[in-house]
Design a protein around this motif. Structure first.
Motif, short mmCIF file in Angstrom:
data_model
loop_
_atom_site.label_atom_id
_atom_site.label_comp_id
_atom_site.label_asym_id
_atom_site.label_seq_id
_atom_site.Cartn_x
_atom_site.Cartn_y
_atom_site.Cartn_z
N GLY A 100 0.56 -1.04 0.24
CA GLY A 100 0.45 -0.08 -0.03
C GLY A 100 0.85 1.05 -0.46
N LYS A 101 0.42 2.24 0.84
CA LYS A 101 0.99 3.34 0.82
C LYS A 101 1.48 4.17 2.39
N LEU A 102 2.55 4.73 2.09
CA LEU A 102 2.68 5.96 3.74
C LEU A 102 2.88 6.81 3.77
N ARG A 103 1.32 7.35 4.40
CA ARG A 103 1.47 9.19 3.98
C ARG A 103 2.00 9.97 5.45
N LYS A 110 8.29 19.82 0.95
CA LYS A 110 6.96 19.79 0.86
C LYS A 110 6.44 19.28 2.08
N TYR A 111 4.83 19.15 1.36
CA TYR A 111 4.12 18.85 2.27
C TYR A 111 3.96 17.61 1.83
N ILE A 112 2.98 16.73 3.14
CA ILE A 112 2.87 15.66 3.08
C ILE A 112 1.89 15.07 2.07
N ALA A 113 2.53 13.83 1.81
CA ALA A 113 2.87 13.43 0.56
C ALA A 113 2.92 11.62 0.37
N ASP A 114 2.58 10.87 -0.33
CA ASP A 114 2.31 9.78 -0.25
C ASP A 114 3.24 8.33 -0.73
N TYR A 115 3.86 7.81 -0.20
CA TYR A 115 5.22 7.62 -0.61
C TYR A 115 5.11 5.49 -0.34
N PRO A 116 5.44 4.13 -1.52
CA PRO A 116 5.08 3.02 -1.92
C PRO A 116 5.15 2.71 -0.33
N TRP A 288 6.01 19.03 15.13
CA TRP A 288 6.19 18.41 13.71
C TRP A 288 8.35 18.48 13.97
N CYS A 289 7.95 18.74 15.06
CA CYS A 289 9.57 18.50 15.44
C CYS A 289 10.17 16.38 16.41
N PRO A 290 10.37 15.82 15.82
CA PRO A 290 11.02 14.69 16.37
C PRO A 290 11.26 14.08 18.03
N ASN A 291 12.31 15.55 17.88
CA ASN A 291 12.61 14.90 19.22
C ASN A 291 12.42 16.32 20.38
N CYS A 292 11.63 17.12 19.51
CA CYS A 292 10.48 17.31 20.23
C CYS A 292 9.56 16.37 21.35
N PRO A 321 2.19 26.61 10.02
CA PRO A 321 0.77 26.84 9.00
C PRO A 321 -0.44 26.42 8.98
N GLU A 322 -0.23 25.48 8.11
CA GLU A 322 -1.63 24.65 7.44
C GLU A 322 -1.56 22.78 8.42
N GLN A 323 -1.20 24.02 9.54
CA GLN A 323 -1.88 22.87 10.72
C GLN A 323 -2.74 24.41 12.08
N GLN A 324 -2.68 25.38 11.67
CA GLN A 324 -2.96 26.45 12.81
C GLN A 324 -4.67 26.95 12.85
#
Length: 438
Positions: A100-103, A110-116, A288-292, A321-324
């Motif tokens: 399937g895909k991993l989004r 880039k913004y959110i994208a799909d990956y195999p 959005w920050c993994p270390n956070c 911004p797109e999450q606010q």
């Protein structure tokens, strides 16, 4: 048909149905991977099923896990949501395979994208020739200049024969646990826990160094060279940044102030009664920050331990911004980690310097400001070394608790003017030794 024969037939149907259900169950461990920038990133995925309930789990070495915040299955279709990372796995099951895909969002531009995506049932690997795997365990340093002023990174390795777990530690924090095995002269190590997808090939060289080649998101294009720490010193290479000195404040006597809305839109200010005569940990952070995410787990522990003793933790969250508008990720983050401390929306990441003007050379995610009862910043700790960084995580915890307890031990401040510049109270600051051995 006799009653006995009908009973036997019914039992056969039940057993047959149970066998089909068991055969179709997705429960168990899967060897998964998705493709990013032409690189396949392997990772471990565990799935559990209990009746109609399904759950997915991702692994960060042997220390931490990330579980789904929502998951569903419809016949052979399965969807696993990790909403606190905005990461979703959608796949179809066919026997012992998932495709399937991993989004997700793994690249800054880039913004959110799909990956195999694909996965197969886990099978234990054949025994590796441990005797052929050279010893690379311990602390290494990688000379590498970055835009944040770094001259070197740390490379921390644990090893068990042909198996290894490693982490690259930068001023922001680490890569998470990179795990893998030794084969054909190199270790192939990978990491994915809902974020930080990374593949690293580590090749020992004849001169005692390691060639570290990274692929995935946010990686240097050229191979890096790692040196044992003592060798790096003897060669005169610059040391990695000091996490407690990288960021400072423009005026040590200036009170730290903030005024931002919480997730419900209510304005919260440093002048509120809840912060009076309190020690404050102000965290510059972003969901959005993994270390956070790594630090949030630890902050929850600190909040439970010290809240009733006079500590207030305040997260200044800089959301993309797109999450606010929806704050979907922020709300999922708060719920997933069980955050009870104050969590404020401070703006977008690009506004960090405007919204936190008192800090000098503030360029890490996260950054932790230790504020005394008098409102002055006593220490700024850049980044967060997670448990994947071994002794450096232990050291960080010792320093955080020592600093907090020293600030809590100070006398309460009385009649301090709002804009006063009273001299700093004295306390014993935790000593910093960033040469801890693993």
């Amino acid at each position: 048909m006799t009653f006995r024969n009908r009973t036997i037939a019914l039992a056969a149907v039940v057993l047959s149905s149970s066998a089909v259900f068991a055969q179709n169950s997705l429960a168990g461990r899967w060897d998964a991977a998705f493709t990013l920038n032409g690189t396949e990133i392997p990772f471990r995925l565990d799935i559990s099923e209990d009746g109609q309930q399904i759950k997915g789990t991702l692994f960060n070495g042997d220390k931490e896990t990330e579980t789904t915040t929502a998951a569903k299955r419809n016949n052979n279709e399965v969807v696993l949501d990790f909403e606190h990372y905005l990461t979703t796995i959608s796949a179809n099951a066919n026997g012992d395979t998932l495709t399937g895909k991993l989004r997700g969002r793994f690249e800054r531009e880039k913004y959110i994208a799909d990956y195999p995506f694909h996965a197969t049932r886990h099978a234990d690997a054949t025994a590796a020739a441990s005797a052929q795997a050279p010893n690379i365990a311990g602390n290494w340093e990688i000379p590498h200049e970055t835009a944040k002023g770094e001259k070197a990174w740390r490379f921390i390795v644990k090893q068990n024969g042909a198996e290894a777990q490693a982490s690259i530690l930068r001023i922001d924090g680490d890569t998470g646990a990179l795990t893998g095995t030794y084969k054909n002269g190199s270790w192939l190590l990978s990491h994915f826990d809902g974020a930080r997808p990374l593949l690293v090939r580590v090749t020992p060289k004849d001169d005692g160094t390691l060639e570290v080649k990274t692929e995935g998101a946010y990686t240097p294009t050229e191979p890096l060279i790692a040196y044992r720490s003592d060798v790096a010193r003897s060669k005169g290479f610059a040391e990695p940044e000091n996490y407690s000195k990288h960021t400072t404040v423009r005026d040590a006597n200036e009170r730290f102030s903030f005024k931002f809305p919480d997730v419900n839109g209510k304005l919260v200010s440093s002048d509120d009664a809840r912060f009076k005569n309190k020690v404050v940990l102000a965290i510059v952070t972003g969901t959005w920050c993994p270390n956070c995410h790594d630090e949030a787990r630890y902050l929850v522990e600190l909040d439970k331990k010290y809240r009733d003793k006079g500590l207030e933790i305040v997260a200044l969250n800089f959301e993309e911004p797109e999450q606010q508008d929806s704050l979907a990720r922020e709300k999922a983050f708060i719920q997933h980690y069980g955050v009870k401390y104050t969590y404020l929306l401070a703006g977008a990441p690009a506004e960090m310097w405007e919204k936190v003007p008192q800090a000098v050379n503030l360029n890490t995610w996260p950054a932790t400001l230790f504020v005394g009862k008098d409102g002055r910043v006593r220490l700024v700790h850049s980044g967060f070394a997670s448990p994947s960084s071994g002794a450096f995580n232990d050291q960080l915890k010792q320093e955080f608790t020592a600093e907090i307890e020293a600030l809590l031990a100070e006398k309460d401040v009385k009649n301090l003017a709002d804009n006063g510049t009273a001299p700093l109270a004295s306390h014993t600051t935790a000593s910093t030794n960033h040469n801890a051995s693993y």
